[in-house]
Motif scaffolding. Structure first.
Motif, PDB file in Angstrom:
ATOM      1  N   THR A 534      -3.657  52.202  34.567  1.00  8.87           N
ATOM      2  CA  THR A 534      -4.900  51.765  35.563  1.00  8.87           C
ATOM      3  C   THR A 534      -5.098  50.304  35.538  1.00  8.87           C
ATOM      4  O   THR A 534      -5.005  49.573  36.494  1.00  8.87           O
ATOM      5  CB  THR A 534      -6.133  52.607  35.236  1.00  8.87           C
ATOM      6  N   GLN A 535      -5.173  49.694  34.194  1.00 14.83           N
ATOM      7  CA  GLN A 535      -5.481  48.260  34.235  1.00 14.83           C
ATOM      8  C   GLN A 535      -4.409  47.618  34.409  1.00 14.83           C
ATOM      9  O   GLN A 535      -4.458  46.332  35.301  1.00 14.83           O
ATOM     10  CB  GLN A 535      -5.836  47.906  32.602  1.00 14.83           C
ATOM     11  N   GLN A 538      -3.958  47.593  38.349  1.00 17.02           N
ATOM     12  CA  GLN A 538      -5.045  46.678  38.917  1.00 17.02           C
ATOM     13  C   GLN A 538      -4.462  45.102  38.819  1.00 17.02           C
ATOM     14  O   GLN A 538      -4.781  44.479  39.863  1.00 17.02           O
ATOM     15  CB  GLN A 538      -6.348  46.949  38.367  1.00 17.02           C
ATOM     16  N   PRO A 543      -3.693  48.244  45.005  1.00 18.85           N
ATOM     17  CA  PRO A 543      -5.176  48.602  45.400  1.00 18.85           C
ATOM     18  C   PRO A 543      -5.857  49.692  44.676  1.00 18.85           C
ATOM     19  O   PRO A 543      -5.027  50.556  44.104  1.00 18.85           O
ATOM     20  CB  PRO A 543      -4.940  48.980  47.011  1.00 18.85           C
ATOM     21  N   MET A 544      -7.208  49.694  44.438  1.00 18.30           N
ATOM     22  CA  MET A 544      -7.648  50.506  43.456  1.00 18.30           C
ATOM     23  C   MET A 544      -7.572  51.815  44.239  1.00 18.30           C
ATOM     24  O   MET A 544      -7.662  53.014  43.463  1.00 18.30           O
ATOM     25  CB  MET A 544      -9.294  50.166  43.437  1.00 18.30           C
ATOM     26  N   SER A 545      -7.802  52.165  45.490  1.00 20.87           N
ATOM     27  CA  SER A 545      -7.576  53.380  46.072  1.00 20.87           C
ATOM     28  C   SER A 545      -6.329  54.123  45.676  1.00 20.87           C
ATOM     29  O   SER A 545      -6.305  55.215  45.558  1.00 20.87           O
ATOM     30  CB  SER A 545      -7.825  53.262  47.701  1.00 20.87           C
ATOM     31  N   ILE A 547      -4.480  53.552  43.175  1.00 22.63           N
ATOM     32  CA  ILE A 547      -4.535  53.734  41.442  1.00 22.63           C
ATOM     33  C   ILE A 547      -5.237  55.066  41.380  1.00 22.63           C
ATOM     34  O   ILE A 547      -4.847  56.026  40.603  1.00 22.63           O
ATOM     35  CB  ILE A 547      -5.070  52.447  40.933  1.00 22.63           C
TER      36      ILE A 547
END
Length: 657
Positions: A534-535, A538, A543-545, A547
């Motif tokens: 995840t890190q 990012q 995009p966080m969505s 991820i």
């Protein structure tokens, strides 16, 4: 030598089978080696007419054992536990030696033989007790700490006992006190030499060896140091084991301690196995029928008296009586060094071979029952001390089921993970209750105001008492797989709709927990990898969505894409995990490979009980190959599955069988 080769092969085969069998029935390998020695002895197979060569190598086993003991000997740990070590430990050693020396004299032994017997019986098995308590996860309990402190003192007492036995055999006009004084003076000289070498020479030697980054040189240097120290002590008329112990002690505080211990362990274990085989050969089976009743009487007497003496020693220093009884039950056997002293005493004609054989029989029987006694010691201690609840005084038990708490989270196990979860729940004002079976942890937590209660979550009454029927979630955090399975099955049978989340470190056993009824299993290693990904994503600009969507997909699929890995030369696996972990392997199809020209449908890979993770052709990965894809020369198939299935699949793809 050539004539003995067949006998050596027979002995090795029996040793391998015996160690495997004894391990399966939860008995220590020491007993397996003793069993091999009994079989190879003169009363049964009589494999060796002259065992002098074996005994020379067996003595080296004692040298390496004492060297390892010196490496593990921690002066800071002993000082930290000095009240227990030099209190209860010293009391147990002195009282037990005196009591059994007196009993031996009453049985007709002379003073020297009686003193050796008393010292032998006073010792317990460090190897068996420490391993068993570690496996049960109770090494940090008060009762185990009492046992450890006594074992530390016993390990320290082994060295003077090994020096004393040869001195007792000296038949001269000089007094024993004078002989001991000379031995003490020699010992001081040996200690001075070894400590000087250890301080000024060895650090530079090992530093230079470490720079070469040659494993063989490090191993050879370690063996050389142990043998040179043993030889130095022997040249002064002292025990070789003393020199090895001192060499281990002076290297025990160095930065190379763990590497030295790892290097010496294979030689130590093999030679110690040989030593215990030679001990087993000393057992005189022809005299056993006439001694068996004495062996049983001796076993009962030794177990009962050692438990009682440890209880008395603990009472003198005002320790908890139930912990003392439990520690006594753990240490009531004879130890591996008892066999060393027995062999030494027989060699020096202090003990007769018949008495040595009897003591060996008693020692074997006492060690055989030790795993069971260690496991059951809390229950027996509870009965003997006539207390209803383990460490119940001062512990708040689970509240009654009329408590008004509801819609709360139940946390079973309050170790590091459970405590971390509770802190975050507290920040969100989510009510929770905790049940833990560690009395020390419960006492500490309750003193800090945490809603932690003492109890066994495998009992229905405990579950109902913490209001499980009103809870919103059950979280199991302890890392005990079988216990977790039984708790999951119990909770899901009582409350099928209640979500159960389980934390585990063993990702290869996730399916077992899910099949038992767990709603969600969170494997630490895979979840940590997922957070790392995840890190990385990012920081890579994803995009966080997207991820979060990918993370949810992985969790919903039980981390399917994260199972399996390519093993390497440094991959450390034990034999149990190899049947459960999932490996990945790249199979390259050569010109004569069976799979060339066949489609994936023809090969029916799913029937091999493996999964196809990828197909590369001309250094390009083919995305989602269908069943009609025909394989070509040079194709690379990436397959995943359990090791043996991967090997079978590779043979089928390449050879067709």
């Amino acid at each position: 030598m050539h004539g003995n080769l067949g006998n050596i092969l027979i002995l090795m085969s029996v040793a391998v089978a015996a160690v495997w069998l004894f391990k399966r029935i939860n008995l220590p390998p020491i007993l397996a080696y003793l069993f091999c020695g009994i079989l190879a002895g003169p009363d049964l197979l009589a494999l060796f007419e002259n065992s002098e060569d074996m005994e020379i190598f067996a003595e080296l086993g004692i040298v390496f054992l004492l060297f390892s003991l010196g490496l593990e000997f921690s002066l800071p740990k002993m000082l930290a536990m000095r009240h227990l070590v030099f209190g209860v430990g010293l009391g147990q050693m002195v009282i037990t030696t005196m009591v059994f020396t007196g009993l031996a004299i009453l049985c007709g032994l002379d003073n020297k033989a009686a003193l050796v017997v008393g010292g032998m019986i006073a010792l317990s098995s460090t190897a068996i007790v420490i391993k068993q308590t570690s496996d049960l996860g109770i090494l940090n309990t008060p009762r185990a700490q009492i046992a450890v402190s006594i074992l530390l003192l016993q390990d320290l007492a082994v060295v003077p006992l090994l020096i004393l036995v040869p001195l007792l055999a000296v038949d001269s006009e000089q007094s024993l006190a004078l002989a001991i004084s000379f031995a003490f003076l020699k010992g001081l000289i040996v200690v001075g030499i070894l400590m000087s070498v250890g301080k000024w020479v060895l650090p530079k030697v090992f530093s230079e060896v470490a720079r070469t980054r040659t494993d063989e040189l490090f191993v050879l240097t370690t063996i050389m140091v142990a043998l040179m120290a043993a030889g130095l002590a022997f040249s002064f008329g002292l025990s070789m084991a003393l020199g090895a112990f001192l060499a281990g002690m002076m290297l025990g505080e160095s930065q190379y301690k763990h590497q030295l211990e790892a290097d010496i362990r294979p030689f130590r274990d093999i030679l110690m196995g040989l030593f215990f085989i030679t001990i087993g050969m000393r057992l005189e089976l022809h005299s056993l029928p006439g001694q068996i009743h004495w062996a049983l009487i001796g076993l009962v007497s030794i177990v009962a008296l050692k438990v009682l003496i440890i209880r008395i020693s603990a009472m003198i220093f005002n320790l908890d009586k139930k912990d003392a009884w439990a520690a006594g039950l753990k240490l009531c056997q004879m130890g591996e060094f008892s066999f060393v002293l027995a062999a030494l005493a027989v060699d020096h004609n202090i003990l007769s071979s018949e008495l040595g054989s009897l003591l060996l029989t008693i020692g074997v029987m006492s060690m055989a029952i030790t795993p069971w006694l260690v496991d059951k010691s809390p229950e027996f201690a509870k009965v003997i001390s006539r207390e209803k609840e383990f460490d119940a005084s001062g512990l708040e038990q689970v509240p009654n089921q009329n408590s008004d708490i509801s819609d709360h989270v139940l946390i079973f196990g309050f170790g590091r993970v459970g405590q971390s979860v509770s802190r975050l729940l507290k920040t969100e004002a989510i009510p929770y209750m905790v049940v833990d079976a560690d009395p020390v942890r419960v006492q500490e937590s309750q003193s800090a105001g945490e809603p932690v209660y003492f109890g066994d979550v495998k009992q229905k009454d405990i579950l109902r008492a913490v209001g499980i029927e009103r809870a919103k979630l059950v979280l199991i955090t302890f890392d005990q797989h079988e216990k977790a399975k039984s708790v999951i099955q119990l909770v899901s049978s009582l409350y099928p709709e209640l979500p159960i989340v389980v934390r585990t470190r063993k990702d290869y056993r996730m399916e077992e927990l899910l099949d038992s009824g767990a709603t969600q299993v969170v494997p630490e290693i895979l979840e940590g990898s997922l957070m790392l990904v995840t890190q990385v994503l990012q920081l890579s600009g994803v995009p966080m969505s997207r991820i979060l969507k990918r993370v949810r997909k992985e969790r919903k699929g039980h981390y399917g894409n994260m199972h399996g890995f390519f093993p390497g030369e440094t991959t450390e696996l034990d034999y149990v995990k190899q049947d459960k972990l999932e490996f990945m392997h790249a199979v390259i199809l050569t010109n004569d490979a069976y799979a060339v020209g066949k489609s994936l449908e023809d090969l029916d890979i799913s029937q091999m009980r493996i999964s196809l993770r990828g197909l590369r052709r001309n250094n390009t990965e083919l995305p989602d190959p269908d069943e009609n894809t025909v394989l070509q020369v040079g194709d690379v198939l990436v397959v995943a599955g359990k090791p043996r299935r991967v090997e079978s699949a590779e043979r089928l793809l390449l050879e067709g069988h």
